[in-house]
Design a protein around this motif. Structure first.
Motif, PDB file in Angstrom:
ATOM      1  N   ALA A 565       0.830  -1.206   0.000  1.00 43.45           N
ATOM      2  CA  ALA A 565       0.000   0.000   0.000  1.00 43.45           C
ATOM      3  C   ALA A 565       0.865   1.256   0.000  1.00 43.45           C
ATOM      4  N   GLU A 566       2.052   1.162   0.605  1.00 40.73           N
ATOM      5  CA  GLU A 566       2.974   2.298   0.682  1.00 40.73           C
ATOM      6  C   GLU A 566       4.355   1.816   0.227  1.00 40.73           C
ATOM      7  N   PRO A 567       4.654   1.865  -1.075  1.00 39.41           N
ATOM      8  CA  PRO A 567       5.910   1.303  -1.595  1.00 39.41           C
ATOM      9  C   PRO A 567       7.169   1.937  -1.011  1.00 39.41           C
ATOM     10  N   GLY A 568       7.061   3.165  -0.489  1.00 36.37           N
ATOM     11  CA  GLY A 568       8.213   3.816   0.127  1.00 36.37           C
ATOM     12  C   GLY A 568       8.186   3.752   1.639  1.00 36.37           C
ATOM     13  N   HIS A 569       7.618   2.702   2.195  1.00 34.95           N
ATOM     14  CA  HIS A 569       7.437   2.615   3.645  1.00 34.95           C
ATOM     15  C   HIS A 569       8.778   2.668   4.387  1.00 34.95           C
ATOM     16  N   ARG A 570       8.742   3.284   5.584  1.00 36.52           N
ATOM     17  CA  ARG A 570       9.971   3.482   6.371  1.00 36.52           C
ATOM     18  C   ARG A 570      10.563   2.170   6.873  1.00 36.52           C
ATOM     19  N   HIS A 571       9.720   1.191   7.230  1.00 33.20           N
ATOM     20  CA  HIS A 571      10.220  -0.113   7.670  1.00 33.20           C
ATOM     21  C   HIS A 571      10.577  -0.954   6.446  1.00 33.20           C
ATOM     22  N   ILE A 572      11.716  -1.634   6.541  1.00 38.63           N
ATOM     23  CA  ILE A 572      12.130  -2.557   5.475  1.00 38.63           C
ATOM     24  C   ILE A 572      12.412  -3.888   6.154  1.00 38.63           C
ATOM     25  N   SER A 573      11.377  -4.367   6.820  1.00 41.62           N
ATOM     26  CA  SER A 573      11.513  -5.496   7.734  1.00 41.62           C
ATOM     27  C   SER A 573      11.959  -6.773   7.039  1.00 41.62           C
ATOM     28  N   HIS A 574      11.579  -6.946   5.787  1.00 37.62           N
ATOM     29  CA  HIS A 574      11.888  -8.190   5.075  1.00 37.62           C
ATOM     30  C   HIS A 574      13.352  -8.285   4.664  1.00 37.62           C
ATOM     31  N   LEU A 575      14.164  -7.259   4.979  1.00 37.50           N
ATOM     32  CA  LEU A 575      15.611  -7.351   4.753  1.00 37.50           C
ATOM     33  C   LEU A 575      16.353  -7.547   6.072  1.00 37.50           C
ATOM     34  N   PHE A 576      15.652  -8.002   7.109  1.00 42.05           N
ATOM     35  CA  PHE A 576      16.319  -8.302   8.371  1.00 42.05           C
ATOM     36  C   PHE A 576      17.502  -9.236   8.153  1.00 42.05           C
ATOM     37  N   ALA A 577      17.350 -10.220   7.274  1.00 45.28           N
ATOM     38  CA  ALA A 577      18.408 -11.210   7.056  1.00 45.28           C
ATOM     39  C   ALA A 577      19.638 -10.606   6.398  1.00 45.28           C
ATOM     40  N   LEU A 578      19.508  -9.404   5.836  1.00 46.45           N
ATOM     41  CA  LEU A 578      20.680  -8.699   5.299  1.00 46.45           C
ATOM     42  C   LEU A 578      21.373  -7.925   6.410  1.00 46.45           C
ATOM     43  N   HIS A 579      20.602  -7.232   7.204  1.00 45.20           N
ATOM     44  CA  HIS A 579      21.107  -6.501   8.366  1.00 45.20           C
ATOM     45  C   HIS A 579      19.943  -6.177   9.281  1.00 45.20           C
ATOM     46  N   PRO A 580      20.043  -6.466  10.570  1.00 44.19           N
ATOM     47  CA  PRO A 580      21.236  -6.914  11.303  1.00 44.19           C
ATOM     48  C   PRO A 580      21.478  -8.416  11.264  1.00 44.19           C
ATOM     49  N   GLY A 581      20.601  -9.168  10.573  1.00 41.50           N
ATOM     50  CA  GLY A 581      20.827 -10.597  10.437  1.00 41.50           C
ATOM     51  C   GLY A 581      22.038 -10.885   9.577  1.00 41.50           C
ATOM     52  N   LYS A 582      22.348 -12.186   9.425  1.00 45.89           N
ATOM     53  CA  LYS A 582      23.593 -12.575   8.753  1.00 45.89           C
ATOM     54  C   LYS A 582      23.371 -13.543   7.594  1.00 45.89           C
ATOM     55  N   ARG A 583      22.107 -13.828   7.251  1.00 45.00           N
ATOM     56  CA  ARG A 583      21.856 -14.906   6.296  1.00 45.00           C
ATOM     57  C   ARG A 583      22.055 -14.475   4.850  1.00 45.00           C
ATOM     58  N   PHE A 584      21.688 -13.230   4.521  1.00 40.29           N
ATOM     59  CA  PHE A 584      21.881 -12.739   3.159  1.00 40.29           C
ATOM     60  C   PHE A 584      23.296 -12.174   3.041  1.00 40.29           C
ATOM     61  N   THR A 585      24.119 -12.756   2.185  1.00 39.22           N
ATOM     62  CA  THR A 585      25.472 -12.249   1.978  1.00 39.22           C
ATOM     63  C   THR A 585      25.780 -12.187   0.487  1.00 39.22           C
ATOM     64  N   VAL A 586      26.675 -11.290   0.144  1.00 39.43           N
ATOM     65  CA  VAL A 586      26.989 -11.069  -1.271  1.00 39.43           C
ATOM     66  C   VAL A 586      27.537 -12.327  -1.921  1.00 39.43           C
ATOM     67  N   ARG A 587      28.405 -13.051  -1.229  1.00 41.84           N
ATOM     68  CA  ARG A 587      29.036 -14.231  -1.835  1.00 41.84           C
ATOM     69  C   ARG A 587      28.322 -15.527  -1.478  1.00 41.84           C
ATOM     70  N   GLY A 588      27.772 -15.611  -0.288  1.00 44.49           N
ATOM     71  CA  GLY A 588      27.137 -16.852   0.139  1.00 44.49           C
ATOM     72  C   GLY A 588      25.764 -17.070  -0.453  1.00 44.49           C
ATOM     73  N   THR A 589      24.992 -16.005  -0.614  1.00 48.20           N
ATOM     74  CA  THR A 589      23.627 -16.105  -1.157  1.00 48.20           C
ATOM     75  C   THR A 589      23.414 -14.989  -2.186  1.00 48.20           C
ATOM     76  N   PRO A 590      24.093 -15.060  -3.320  1.00 50.92           N
ATOM     77  CA  PRO A 590      24.031 -13.953  -4.282  1.00 50.92           C
ATOM     78  C   PRO A 590      22.630 -13.654  -4.804  1.00 50.92           C
ATOM     79  N   GLU A 591      21.763 -14.689  -4.917  1.00 56.97           N
ATOM     80  CA  GLU A 591      20.406 -14.433  -5.415  1.00 56.97           C
ATOM     81  C   GLU A 591      19.631 -13.569  -4.431  1.00 56.97           C
ATOM     82  N   TRP A 592      19.713 -13.920  -3.164  1.00 56.03           N
ATOM     83  CA  TRP A 592      19.034 -13.106  -2.159  1.00 56.03           C
ATOM     84  C   TRP A 592      19.648 -11.713  -2.060  1.00 56.03           C
ATOM     85  N   ALA A 593      20.970 -11.632  -2.163  1.00 61.07           N
ATOM     86  CA  ALA A 593      21.629 -10.326  -2.097  1.00 61.07           C
ATOM     87  C   ALA A 593      21.171  -9.434  -3.249  1.00 61.07           C
TER      88      ALA A 593
END
Length: 768
Positions: A565-593
């Motif tokens: 509903a708000e494409p520019g929403h302040r929360h970007i919760s679905h990127l938790f795994a990028l930061h501060p989480g550790k699961r999305f990484t440039v080399r380990g999971t390039p598709e998710w990155a």
């Protein structure tokens, strides 16, 4: 080239409002110093001055209606689910307790000369933790210094002049135009005490003591006024306490003032500086800026204005970084409460968002700089709050959901309240607040490798996981999901145009639980216990939904590929795994990155990052994606669009999380350690071609210094706190030396350099 290390904020005029005043603090006691000439105001806070006492706000109708809410969501009957949840899941009453100011110290100052003031400077030394005011009036040079002493538990203000007998003023304690305290009394010939009650059922009592110690002249008390006449110099000692911590807060506050008064000002100042610099000097950041080598000679507000007009000022970025560390030292010390939405600095009786603990990102963001920024002990108040939340969290888990373990929603307060806050569908019924907080405990262990600490926190991690072992539900295809849930604090659109917030299995849910189950299993393994629980957590983690990539190439925010509903929403919760989480990484999971990059591009193109803390989170995202230019651009935007004249973060209004998130993002640009290796200068922008940072910490017990020139590594020094394996990510061949001799058993493959380190040893890395 000039190496710039920014150490102070400074201004040519007094603050005209609270957002220009300069903060000091010792964790518990805070002040905002205005620097007025004839009328000085120091706005006061004590971290335990909160309205009201503990309450059981758990909704007794939650559990009977939970099966129906789940059924409505499974059947896609969103409006009915929303309506029922608003009634059955909301706290009763819906709001938690709120933070309040302690009051104001108001000083009316008299001068013999009628001449105009000249050479006025108001400054904040962020290395020593001292706010100062200097000016000349007539033939007399006046100086004031204010600091909040941690060792002596007092806010100290010193008045001095270079002509004897020049200091005269009247001091008074105020609180909300005198409507919010009970009485102001004379404790002795040099001390006045404000007495009051924070208000609300079960609220704490507070006491504020003001003591004057004068060299020469006279000190007297008339009514509610403390009067100083004709002194050579004066030290004001402000102390405070509440019944939240002390059975007799007045005795404690007055005694603290008396004890401080027995110490000379020079010793008080020396003890404060020794304490403060033991933290502030651990990390130093120098950035070369040949084009602006004299920028520090320009007042801070003028420099900020130039940045807002489009100029670059990397020295101001370095200052902003250290200011973030300064604020954490000043608002979160062992024994204090954790930094709230405004740290400890709040002037409103009913502040925005209650100035409490918003735990669907904001409180967590406050502590992102703690470990890497070498302020690990400043993290401790957050752990104390988590422990305080466990008992009420168990009650909430059982009363609302019939689950074991403990749970908290998207807010908590001084009492560790865990019931839902507000009737706010996009946020209130989210059950992952305590789970995310517990990951900070695990992070503290990862950086310090203290086995005694791990043994201490393991029951808390385990109890948090237990709630989700009981609460997760199974989908038709065997996945484990939360029902109900939300993606903080966003709203999705169905193809028919209907909007929804409650959902089944938001992407952030599985990302946080993946980290929590991993942490619990690894902790149990390291402690050599709970083998059956380890297996359970691994099995449950394997059944969580995998992050999905949607039709736009983005990380999906929900299990279904909904539009927002708000494409520019302040929360970007679905990127938790990028930061501060550790699961999305440039080399380990390039598709998710890559999908995370698309997600960020889409958010920003739609107006995202419009609040200070959201912009700060975006810096960290781009740094984790190793895009130094976009990380730098967002540092620039944070300064130019979301920073107040005193460098406080602007949500708007003031909210301190952006300061902490911005500092953390700058660290992530210089050093990363989340992907199983140390990555030096992973997101260095072209605008920082030369520089040096010392004292950063990394997971595995390391402390790291980095020096670079022309955008390339010159040298990195690693100090090992424990015997361990060290792995360094590097795109260039490296030589590793110990005590000047090359380490021979270094293994290099696929851009990784690894070797075994010894506790207490230092290793120097340089390009071959």
């Amino acid at each position: 080239m000039t190496q710039i290390e920014e150490t102070r904020l400074w201004y040519k005029e007094p603050a005209s409002n609270w957002e220009e005043a300069l903060p000091v603090g010792n964790g518990k006691l805070g002040g905002m110093v205005f620097g007025g000439i004839r009328r000085e105001r120091i706005a006061l806070n004590e971290d335990s001055v909160w309205y009201g006492g503990p309450r059981d706000r758990n909704n007794p109708d939650a559990l009977p209606h939970l099966p129906k809410i789940r059924e409505l969501l499974r059947e896609g009957r969103l409006h009915e689910a929303h309506d029922l949840s608003a009634m059955a899941l909301s706290g009763v009453p819906e709001t938690q307790r709120h933070y309040m100011p302690l009051g104001d110290l108001e000083l009316n100052i008299r001068y013999d000369s009628k001449e105009e003031v000249r050479d006025y400077v108001r400054a904040l030394d962020i290395t020593n933790g001292i706010a100062s005011v200097t000016f000349t009036k007539g033939e007399v040079h006046f100086a004031r210094e204010t600091f909040a002493s941690f060792p002596d538990e007092a806010l100290v203000t010193r008045f001095s002049a270079d002509k004897p007998g020049s200091i005269s003023f009247t001091a008074r304690l105020l609180r909300g135009s005198n409507r919010y305290y009970d009485e102001l009394v004379k404790a002795d010939e040099n001390t006045i005490v404000m007495r009051g009650m924070c208000g609300g059922s079960g609220g704490s009592d507070f006491r504020t003591s003001l003591r004057a110690v004068a060299d020469g002249g006279f000190v007297s008390i008339i009514g509610e006024h403390l009067i100083v006449e004709g002194a050579n110099s004066v030290t004001l000692l402000l102390t405070a306490a509440t019944s939240f911590r002390h059975a007799d807060p007045e005795a404690y506050a007055v005694d603290a003032g008396v004890r401080a008064g027995l110490i000379s000002y020079d010793e008080l100042k020396s003890r404060h500086i020794q304490d403060f610099t033991s933290l502030s000097k651990r990390v130093q950041l120098r950035l070369t800026d040949a084009a602006h080598s004299n920028a520090a000679d320009v007042p801070t507000n003028e420099r900020l204005k130039l940045v807002q007009e489009g100029s670059a000022d990397v020295g101001l970025m370095a200052l902003y970084y250290q200011f973030g560390r300064y604020l954490l030292i000043s608002s979160s010390r062992p024994g204090s409460l954790p930094a709230n939405l405004q740290g400890i600095w709040n002037e409103k009786m009913l502040p925005p968002w209650d100035s409490k603990y918003t735990i669907n990102i904001n409180t967590q963001m406050n502590y992102w700089p703690a470990e890497a920024g070498n302020l690990a002990e400043c993290h401790e108040p957050l752990f104390d709050l988590i422990e305080r939340m466990r008992a009420p969290g168990r009650i909430t888990a059982r009363a609302m959901y019939d689950c074991g373990g403990f749970v908290a929603h998207h807010n908590t307060d001084i009492w560790g309240d865990t019931a839902p806050q507000d009737i706010y569908l996009p946020a209130s019924y989210w059950t992952l607040g305590a789970a995310w907080l517990c990951l900070h405990m695990w992070e503290h262990y990862e950086y310090g490798l203290n086995d005694a600490f791990l043994e201490q926190i393991y029951p808390t991690l385990k109890e948090s996981a237990q709630f989700f072992v009981d609460f997760l539900t199974e989908t038709e295809d065997g996945l484990l999901v939360l029902n109900p849930s939300v993606s903080p604090e966003n709203t999705y659109l169905l193809p028919n145009g209907q909007s929804g917030t409650l959902c089944i299995g938001a992407s952030m849910d599985s990302q946080i639980l993946y980290e929590l189950f991993t942490a619990c299993a690894e902790a149990a393994k390291k402690l050599g216990i709970d083998s059956s629980e380890q297996e359970l957590w691994h099995n449950m983690r394997a059944r969580l939904p995998e992050p999905a990539i949607g039709k736009h190439g983005q990380i999906q925010e929900w299990m279904e590929d909904y539009e927002e509903a708000e494409p520019g929403h302040r929360h970007i919760s679905h990127l938790f795994a990028l930061h501060p989480g550790k699961r999305f990484t440039v080399r380990g999971t390039p598709e998710w990155a890559n999908a995370a990059r698309v997600t960020l591009d889409q958010r920003l193109a739609s107006g995202g990052g419009h609040t200070g803390w959201s912009r700060a989170w975006i810096i960290n995202f781009w740094a984790r994606l190793e895009d130094g230019e976009k990380a730098y651009a967002n540092v620039q935007d944070l300064l130019s669009h979301s920073t107040l004249p005193n460098l406080f973060d602007n949500h708007p209004p003031f909210q301190i999380d952006g300061n902490f998130g911005g500092a953390a993002g700058i660290t992530e640009m210089l050093l990363q350690c989340h992907a199983g290796s140390l990555h030096v200068l992973p997101a260095l922008p072209d605008a920082w071609p030369h520089g040096e940072v010392t004292g950063l910490r990394a997971r595995g017990g390391f402390e790291v210094d980095i020096r670079w020139s022309n955008g390339l590594l010159v040298e990195a020094r690693l100090r090992a706190g424990a015997a361990n394996s060290c792995v360094v990510q590097s795109s260039i061949p490296l030589i590793v030396r110990e005590d000047g001799r090359e380490v021979k058993d270094v293994f290099s493959k696929d851009g990784l350099v690894s070797w075994t380190v010894s506790a207490g040893s230092e290793y120097v890395l340089s390009p071959k």
